[in-house]
Design a protein around this motif. Sequence first.
Motif, mmCIF file in Angstrom:
data_model
loop_
_atom_site.group_PDB
_atom_site.id
_atom_site.type_symbol
_atom_site.label_atom_id
_atom_site.label_comp_id
_atom_site.label_asym_id
_atom_site.label_seq_id
_atom_site.Cartn_x
_atom_site.Cartn_y
_atom_site.Cartn_z
ATOM 1 N N PHE A 27 92.652 -8.600 -3.322
ATOM 2 C CA PHE A 27 93.278 -9.306 -2.208
ATOM 3 C C PHE A 27 94.726 -9.649 -2.518
ATOM 4 O O PHE A 27 95.596 -9.581 -1.665
ATOM 5 N N ARG A 31 97.981 -8.678 -0.410
ATOM 6 C CA ARG A 31 98.911 -9.689 0.069
ATOM 7 C C ARG A 31 100.337 -9.369 -0.389
ATOM 8 O O ARG A 31 101.295 -9.470 0.341
ATOM 9 N N TYR A 49 89.939 -0.659 -1.913
ATOM 10 C CA TYR A 49 89.017 -0.770 -3.043
ATOM 11 C C TYR A 49 88.627 0.585 -3.636
ATOM 12 O O TYR A 49 88.644 0.757 -4.862
ATOM 13 N N LYS A 70 91.160 -20.404 -7.910
ATOM 14 C CA LYS A 70 90.338 -21.181 -6.989
ATOM 15 C C LYS A 70 88.927 -21.382 -7.526
ATOM 16 O O LYS A 70 88.042 -21.887 -6.853
ATOM 17 N N ARG A 72 86.925 -18.873 -8.285
ATOM 18 C CA ARG A 72 86.007 -17.818 -7.809
ATOM 19 C C ARG A 72 85.941 -16.647 -8.788
ATOM 20 O O ARG A 72 86.921 -16.349 -9.475
ATOM 21 N N HIS B 28 86.871 -10.671 -1.602
ATOM 22 C CA HIS B 28 87.904 -10.269 -0.656
ATOM 23 C C HIS B 28 87.722 -10.996 0.682
ATOM 24 O O HIS B 28 88.669 -11.568 1.226
ATOM 25 N N GLN B 30 86.101 -13.753 1.315
ATOM 26 C CA GLN B 30 86.357 -15.191 1.171
ATOM 27 C C GLN B 30 87.844 -15.492 1.247
ATOM 28 O O GLN B 30 88.294 -16.408 1.939
ATOM 29 N N GLU B 31 88.609 -14.710 0.514
ATOM 30 C CA GLU B 31 90.067 -14.915 0.490
ATOM 31 C C GLU B 31 90.643 -14.744 1.894
ATOM 32 O O GLU B 31 91.491 -15.512 2.351
ATOM 33 N N ARG B 32 90.143 -13.713 2.595
ATOM 34 C CA ARG B 32 90.626 -13.449 3.954
ATOM 35 C C ARG B 32 90.278 -14.614 4.879
ATOM 36 O O ARG B 32 91.125 -15.083 5.656
ATOM 37 N N ASP B 34 89.758 -17.697 4.038
ATOM 38 C CA ASP B 34 90.643 -18.808 3.691
ATOM 39 C C ASP B 34 91.966 -18.686 4.421
ATOM 40 O O ASP B 34 92.474 -19.643 5.006
#
Lengths: 119, 885
Positions: A27, A31, A49, A70, A72, B28, B30-32, B34
């Motif tokens: 992610f 970003r 992925y 975080k 995770r 992935h 979860q991050e999205r 958020d």
Amino acid sequence: MTIKMVQGTLELLVLKTLSGGEAMHGFEILRWLTRVTEGELEVEEGALYPALHRLERRGWLVGEWGISEKGRRAKYYTITVRGRSELRVEEEQWRRYLLAWERIARAATGSPSPSPATG
Amino acid sequence: MGMFRRWVAVRFRRPGIDEGIDWEIQHHLQERVDELRVRGLGEDEARREALRSFGDEVRVRSELRRIDRGLRASERTREFLGTVWQDVRYAARGLVGNATFAVAVVLTLALGIGANGALFSVADALLLRPLPFAAPEELAQVLQTTPHAEQGMPYMAPPLAREWLADQTAVPSAFLHWRASATYTGGAEPATLPGLAVTEGFVETLGARPFLGRGFAPGDMVPGAPPVVVISHDFWSRALGGSPHALGTDIELNGVLHTIIGVMPRGFKFPVYSTTDIWLPLYDDDRYFGRAVPYVEILVRVEGGDFAPAEAAASALAEALIRERQPDSEAAWRLDPLDRMRASSPELRQAMKLLGAAVALILLIAGVNMVNLLLLRGAARTREMAVRLALGASRRRLVRQLGTEAMLLALMSGVMAVFLALGALRVLQHIMPTSIDFWTPHAIELEGRTLLFTFGLAVLSGLVFGLLPALRATRVAGVEAGGGLASRTSPHPVGPAALRRALVTTEVALSVTLLVGAGLLIGSFLRLTQAEPGIDLERLAVLELSVAARDFPDAERRGAYLRLLEERIRGVPGVEATTMTGGLPPRGGALMFGVVLEGEGEEPRPLDGMLPTTGAREDFFAVTGARLAAGRPFERGEDHDSGVVIINAGLASYLWPGRSAVGRRFRTGEHSPWLTVVGVTEGFRLLPPDHAQSDFALIHPLGADMGSGTLAIRTAGDPRHVLQPVRAAVHGVNPRQVIGRLDTARSFYAESMDLQRFLYIVVTTLALLALALAAVGLYGLLAYGVARRQREIGVRLALGARSAHVRRLVVGEALALTAAGAVIGGAGALATSRFIEATLYGVEPTDTRTYLAVGAVIFGAAVLASLVPARRAARVDLAAVLRAD
């Protein structure tokens, strides 16, 4: 309007993203790509992925499980030495490709600033 | 980017493939979610949007799964190769650090493997490897059978064979051949070359390609065509120096110049079981140097090797052709696969089995030795293993590491074994019986199959002999790691020393078995050489002569020529007398079956084989030293038609047990003339003593006009001194006269024992090797035991034990082990005595003297092996031992 990715360039972009040496999870890579292209480049999430895993299989990236800030569970990717040298080769090809493209575009239209295919 | 690490690599359990994919996608999403929540979307809405923007999750998952599977597989391989390499480096380092150990193991194992490799290459060439022709399973010999002789004979009348060959459609290719030799006069002296006359399909049917030049063409077969010859590789290198310019040059055969058109490849043999130097055209008129060829043999190639239909078709045509000539004939044809002949020569098969068993025993002893050495090394490293186990190395890993070491040793042995086998083959080729040359369809050399066999054996040895010590060493170390590590006084970790003692006992037992075999073979060979053929071997020379019929067409001139030759030979200084014979031991002449005795019915007395015969003149007994027990020698003027014979005592007592044979009559068939026995010789034999019919011999009077024969030459002194002058005398009369054989009677006779000699030399060498290995094993065990018990021995000595007593202790242990090994080995030898029985002559496989002698040898070796350890034990100095601790 965002730019559709040219076929096969996603892997190059991922390698470039990780070339700073920082480990990133999927992610974060996504970003970062969106941020530096200011939203111009549309990265297909579903394609990211498989690209990462392919690079890992070729030995250009290593994936490692860790805990994110975080708290995770996330898989972090780092570029390898072989990944770096692959990146250098690919980048060089792209540079030459773009140079050639520019020349062709200039010769065809006389326009000084061509843009890649838009979508 | 970040100055510090924003994440922590955590060593949690590595997820499985599906699990990992799941975790990654969940993360992935979860991050999205958020991110979307920050923008103000509600929980559910954010989830939906996250899923939507991810795209086709199922497809992505399956693609990831595919990639990851490949990833895992290559990871595993890399990991495996990595540890293997690590193990190899580790093992190599360990072996370099302990070179004595490595050399000891490699050397013994290489001896074992090398012996097997060398023998395999002989057995492979002799019995196993396919015949050296293209698709050899398609080749067959044609045999003519009758209801009386179902086995069939390969000899066909040339016109019949020709007609069949021209009309047949049963097989795609075939050729005719006839065994024929020729006199070659281009060498240092004239020689008879074994040859074969063949029709033009020769090279094509066999699927052989000449090494140089070409095979025969139809034009070569036309009578009157320029004479051509194809030569063997061996003759080419022997007589023509292997010159590439030999093609197109001429050699003189039977006085006719023949142009060399081809050289066959190295090792090429046809007929397969023979030695052949030249192949000549079998001319279309079936004449060979102007004389009609009496018969031919047919070789066919059957496509696909399916003989039944081809045989039916071939036989149908042949039968029709035979009936045309002979309406009442019941003859038929059958096809006999060419490879079938491999079953022949039972003596050689038996010998190969015996040698195979011997080299297998050697390998076993070498392997046991290796196990022993590895156990010792394992014991020395128990502490190291224990530390590594304690530090978390798995036992499997350690076993693998030790296994790698054993495998490395085995492979090094394999490499060394190849060189040893090469050397062994060189030596073997010098002592090999000539019959091996005859029976092997291949050149005996170290080739691919032998290399493969040798390395396969090396790997197998590494596995078999390396695994047990590896398992043992790590198990003992495991016990050690569990508690004994700190203790210097813990019982020694080699575990039950009984295992090592059992191994040494096994070595002794195996070498005893082998020694008994060798002892029996030596005894058998000695008996064989003592069983003399009843002629004076010390003062006789033997000359085999053959006088070509084409040179002396009429008997009178041939007789005159032979008389002249004999006269000249008698003139050689040192020669006392000569007599022409039909053959001298170990070569009998013509052989016949069954005899009918006069006055005892018409039923032939079966002879269970053949009757060895020879021919003799009136002076036979005076010249050869053969003894007459009764009756008289032949008289001048008696010949084949006189109806008189002399038989040996063995035949006499078989035909007329308990009665005098002189004056009695017998005949060899219903219509044969009666033969009167005029004399009985004593101790005379024609065949080698281990031959089934060796006890029988029959001598008939020799006519004056022998075309070929064996001249017995009686000398005043050592017959070796007359050989050269006799040769010169023969060539002085006729420089073109071929001398088949010129030797002393003793070495002529000794040739019949070359298989026995070969066997006893090889088996004895192997047995001595086994003895040495067992002695080294025993020495190692004792030396180690003394080193281990230094403290105990030192205390005993300090407390007043006499050093003689300590010495006796060590020697006593050696003798106890040896006794156990000797008993087991002796029992093994007894149990397998049947195996060697067929090879022995005049010795029972249970021969007590042999067993006693082997016992003496093995105990002697045991005492020798224990001397040094015993002396060392007697000199143990307790103070020094304690200081060293």
